[in-house]
Design a protein around this motif. Structure first.
Motif, mmCIF file in Angstrom:
data_model
loop_
_atom_site.group_PDB
_atom_site.id
_atom_site.type_symbol
_atom_site.label_atom_id
_atom_site.label_comp_id
_atom_site.label_asym_id
_atom_site.label_seq_id
_atom_site.Cartn_x
_atom_site.Cartn_y
_atom_site.Cartn_z
ATOM 1 N N ASN A 10 39.432 32.509 36.387
ATOM 2 C CA ASN A 10 38.236 32.274 37.218
ATOM 3 C C ASN A 10 38.302 33.137 38.483
ATOM 4 O OD1 ASN A 10 37.375 30.441 35.381
ATOM 5 N ND2 ASN A 10 38.001 28.624 36.540
ATOM 6 N N HIS A 11 39.520 33.151 39.064
ATOM 7 C CA HIS A 11 39.704 33.936 40.290
ATOM 8 C C HIS A 11 39.403 35.428 40.037
ATOM 9 C CE1 HIS A 11 41.214 34.935 44.201
ATOM 10 N NE2 HIS A 11 42.187 35.733 43.700
ATOM 11 N N LEU A 12 39.909 35.861 38.886
ATOM 12 C CA LEU A 12 39.717 37.265 38.508
ATOM 13 C C LEU A 12 38.235 37.568 38.281
ATOM 14 C CD1 LEU A 12 41.925 39.358 38.203
ATOM 15 C CD2 LEU A 12 41.746 39.123 35.744
ATOM 16 N N THR A 13 37.513 36.605 37.655
ATOM 17 C CA THR A 13 36.074 36.757 37.387
ATOM 18 C C THR A 13 35.331 36.880 38.723
ATOM 19 O OG1 THR A 13 36.433 35.338 35.493
ATOM 20 C CG2 THR A 13 34.146 35.770 36.061
ATOM 21 N N ALA A 14 35.768 36.066 39.695
ATOM 22 C CA ALA A 14 35.137 36.113 41.019
ATOM 23 C C ALA A 14 35.397 37.471 41.686
ATOM 24 C CB ALA A 14 35.685 34.984 41.887
ATOM 25 N N LEU A 15 36.660 37.929 41.551
ATOM 26 C CA LEU A 15 37.028 39.238 42.126
ATOM 27 C C LEU A 15 36.220 40.359 41.474
ATOM 28 C CD1 LEU A 15 40.909 38.946 42.465
ATOM 29 C CD2 LEU A 15 39.225 38.959 44.284
ATOM 30 N N LYS A 16 35.973 40.202 40.193
ATOM 31 C CA LYS A 16 35.196 41.184 39.432
ATOM 32 C C LYS A 16 33.790 41.311 40.022
ATOM 33 C CE LYS A 16 33.788 40.934 35.016
ATOM 34 N NZ LYS A 16 33.859 40.563 33.607
ATOM 35 N N ALA A 17 33.212 40.109 40.344
ATOM 36 C CA ALA A 17 31.861 40.091 40.930
ATOM 37 C C ALA A 17 31.874 40.763 42.313
ATOM 38 C CB ALA A 17 31.394 38.652 41.058
ATOM 39 N N ASP A 18 32.957 40.475 43.074
ATOM 40 C CA ASP A 18 33.094 41.099 44.420
ATOM 41 C C ASP A 18 33.172 42.622 44.291
ATOM 42 O OD1 ASP A 18 33.101 38.588 45.431
ATOM 43 O OD2 ASP A 18 35.246 38.511 45.935
ATOM 44 N N TYR A 19 33.966 43.040 43.291
ATOM 45 C CA TYR A 19 34.156 44.484 43.078
ATOM 46 C C TYR A 19 32.817 45.167 42.806
ATOM 47 C CZ TYR A 19 35.647 48.911 41.067
ATOM 48 O OH TYR A 19 35.775 50.269 40.792
ATOM 49 N N ALA A 20 31.968 44.499 41.972
ATOM 50 C CA ALA A 20 30.666 45.076 41.611
ATOM 51 C C ALA A 20 29.849 45.346 42.870
ATOM 52 C CB ALA A 20 29.952 44.116 40.686
ATOM 53 N N LEU A 21 29.905 44.438 43.839
ATOM 54 C CA LEU A 21 29.161 44.611 45.089
ATOM 55 C C LEU A 21 29.806 45.695 45.957
ATOM 56 C CD1 LEU A 21 28.487 40.859 46.010
ATOM 57 C CD2 LEU A 21 26.805 42.567 45.365
#
Ligand code: ADP
Length: 560
Positions: free
Chosen positions: A36-47
């Motif tokens: 989940n943490h990684l998924t959240a980081l993934k979303a941050d990375y996209a931004l």
């Protein structure tokens, strides 16, 4: 293996399973959390990717302890080469973009940054943190878990021991009850395990025993009741307050009143003051009494009274009083009759003996020389000797007839018996100039005591001959009723008869009507007494109807 150990082992296995489940669940939670943490980081990375420079992105990735690896045909690092090899294996796709695997013996999370169609593909690589990486917490958790589980097992064993002790005590009690052993004896508790099955068996045995005891108790009660009912002795049980709690029928008969079954004070039934005093004294002074007393109630019986204090360890039985009355009236009467009889016999014997001695003396003193006088005296001596013999014979007969007579039964032909008796008295009847006839009705064969029956017929016939003047008639009637099973015997004459005031006494021993004495008719006064006793011995009844100067009729009914 002991039940207790089995349960402990089971709890231990359960503990291990629970511990494993806990570890597994925690691992799964940790894994999911990292994904989940990684998924959240993934979303941050996209931004961030849209607005930030490459250096900023690298700093951001370093901050989060991860690397962003771009797929390339010409990898410049081992990790890039690994990612290049991994991507074609399609371990990650749009649905499941995360993959956990070992890289250089360490676990890593690989996560696609874009869709699978993006080119070149970028992958976030981050160290996977297994729960073993938080070893301190794991050790603490394991210790706490182990301690809790050890407590549970210890508690189970303690409870089991307590439970076993209770069962052991219960089994011990049951065994004592079953073997009737002293229940106060102390026994060291045993560690031996007592199973429910053993308890069930002991309870079943006890139930059986109780059942048997209940049956025995019921039978004993019935036997006791029957014994009390048929006891010829009067029994009464009083509680410590003097209330009647038990009595038997014989007691009611002796006291001559109905005794209530409800508890009531004893003086309602026992009215004789002396007996009351004895009971009160026994109750107060704890002393037993034994006395012969005359009851002052309707029965006026003479009783042998026993007042006994019951001593018992049990409180409700302690201080109870038992009153036992034995009716001596009949016994004393018989005793008196026997004393009277001996006195009467001695008295009756005295007369002929005195007479014999007197006349013998006279003869010896000289009268022997006078032929006429000596013949006259010798005749008297002979007559008195005969009387003496008859007296002794009748006295012996009277004492011999008893209740055992009715047990000696035999087949009797009435025709033969009457014929024999009348033959014996043929001479006497001829001398008295009377005619004797007889009639037998019904079956002449009966079953009775021959000797006693002969005695009855002989005495009544002899009397009839003696007390009937010449030309008189004597008739014997013997009727055998086979339906009601009895023998009726009638001896009637048309002789001198018996006055009504004498009729009441003729069956008494040595009673002779004065007329018989005065007319010098020989007799002992025991004939009818013998008849009466013989009839009684055969459970029969005798009666007489007579009129002075007309005749007498003796009727006897004998059950067969
Ligand atoms: P005893 O030896 O005097 O005959 P019993 O006991 O046989 O004694 O009879 C008692 C009395 O009853 C006799 O003394 C007699 O007076 C009277 N008695 C008995 N039988 C007869 C009878 N058949 N007729 C008249 N009197 C009788």
């Amino acid at each position: 293996m002991k039940q207790k150990n089995k349960v402990s082992l089971l709890l231990l296995v359960l503990g291990i399973i629970s511990y494993s489940l806990c570890l597994f669940t925690t691992t799964e939670f940790a894994k999911q959390d990292q994904i989940n943490h990684l998924t959240a980081l993934k979303a941050d990375y996209a931004l961030l990717d849209k607005v930030s420079s490459r250096q900023t992105l690298t700093a951001w990735a370093d901050h989060h302890q991860m690397q962003i690896v771009t797929n390339s045909n010409k990898p410049r690092s081992d990790l890039q080469a690994y990612v290049h090899k991994l991507l074609p294996q399609q371990k990650m796709d749009d649905n499941l973009p995360t993959y956990i695997t070992y890289y250089h013996q360490k676990k890593y999370l690989f996560c696609l940054l874009d869709t699978t169609k993006a080119s070149p593909q970028k992958v976030i690589v981050k160290r996977y943190r297994s729960i073993w990486s938080i070893a301190n917490w794991l050790i603490l958790f394991s210790i706490i878990f182990g301690v809790i589980w050890a407590c549970i097992i210890y508690g189970q064993r303690t409870l089991f021991n307590e439970e076993n002790l209770k069962r052991w005590t219960l089994k011990q009690k049951l065994d004592q009850l079953l073997s009737n052993k002293n229940e106060n004896a102390y026994q060291q508790p045993s560690k031996k395990q007592v199973t429910i099955v053993e308890l069930q068996q002991a309870v079943a045995l006890l139930a059986n025993k109780m059942d048997k005891l209940a049956t025995d108790n019921f039978l004993a009660k019935r036997q006791f009741k029957s014994l009390m009912k048929h006891l010829p002795v009067g029994v009464m049980l009083l509680d410590h307050n003097g209330n009647v709690i038990l009595h038997n029928q014989a007691m009611a008969v002796i006291l001559g009143k109905n005794i209530s079954d409800e508890p009531h004070y004893f003086d309602q039934d026992i009215t004789t003051e002396r007996l009351q005093k004895m009971i009160r004294h026994t109750m107060k002074q704890n002393r037993n009494h034994h006395q012969e007393i005359q009851l002052t109630n309707d029965t006026n019986s003479l009783v042998d009274a026993n007042v006994i204090r019951i001593t018992h360890t049990e409180e409700r039985v302690q201080r109870q009083v038992i009153v036992i009355l034995y009716d001596l009236t009949e016994f004393r009467q018989v005793e008196q009759e026997q004393i009277d009889f001996v006195g009467n016999v001695s008295h009756e014997l005295k007369t002929p003996v005195t007479s014999i001695i007197g006349f013998t003396d006279t003869l010896l003193n000289g009268a022997m020389n006078d032929h006429e006088q000596s013949e006259k005296f010798l005749k008297i001596i002979k007559q008195e000797s005969l009387r003496l013999t008859n007296l002794i014979k009748d006295s012996l007969t009277l004492t011999k007839i008893d209740q055992s007579t009715q047990n000696k039964l035999e087949r009797i032909d009435l025709r033969k018996l009457v014929n024999q008796t009348l033959t014996e008295y043929a001479q006497a009847s001829k001398k008295a100039a009377v005619t004797v006839s007889y009639q037998i009705q019904g079956n002449p064969w009966i079953s009775s005591n021959k000797h006693t029956l002969t005695q009855i017929i002989q005495n009544l016939t002899s009397n009839a001959i003696k007390y009937t003047p010449p030309k008189g008639k004597i008739a014997l009637l013997l009727k055998h009723d086979e339906i009601d099973n009895y023998l009726k015997l009638e001896v009637s004459d048309n002789g001198i008869g018996i006055a009504p005031e004498d009729q009441a006494h003729i069956f008494e021993r040595f009673y002779r009507v004065d007329k018989s004495r005065n007319k010098k008719i020989p007799g002992t006064g025991l004939g009818l007494a013998i008849v009466k006793q013989a009839v009684q011995a055969l459970n029969g009844k005798i009666s007489v109807t007579s009129k002075l100067g007309v005749g007498s009729c003796f009727k006897i009914l004998l059950p067969l």
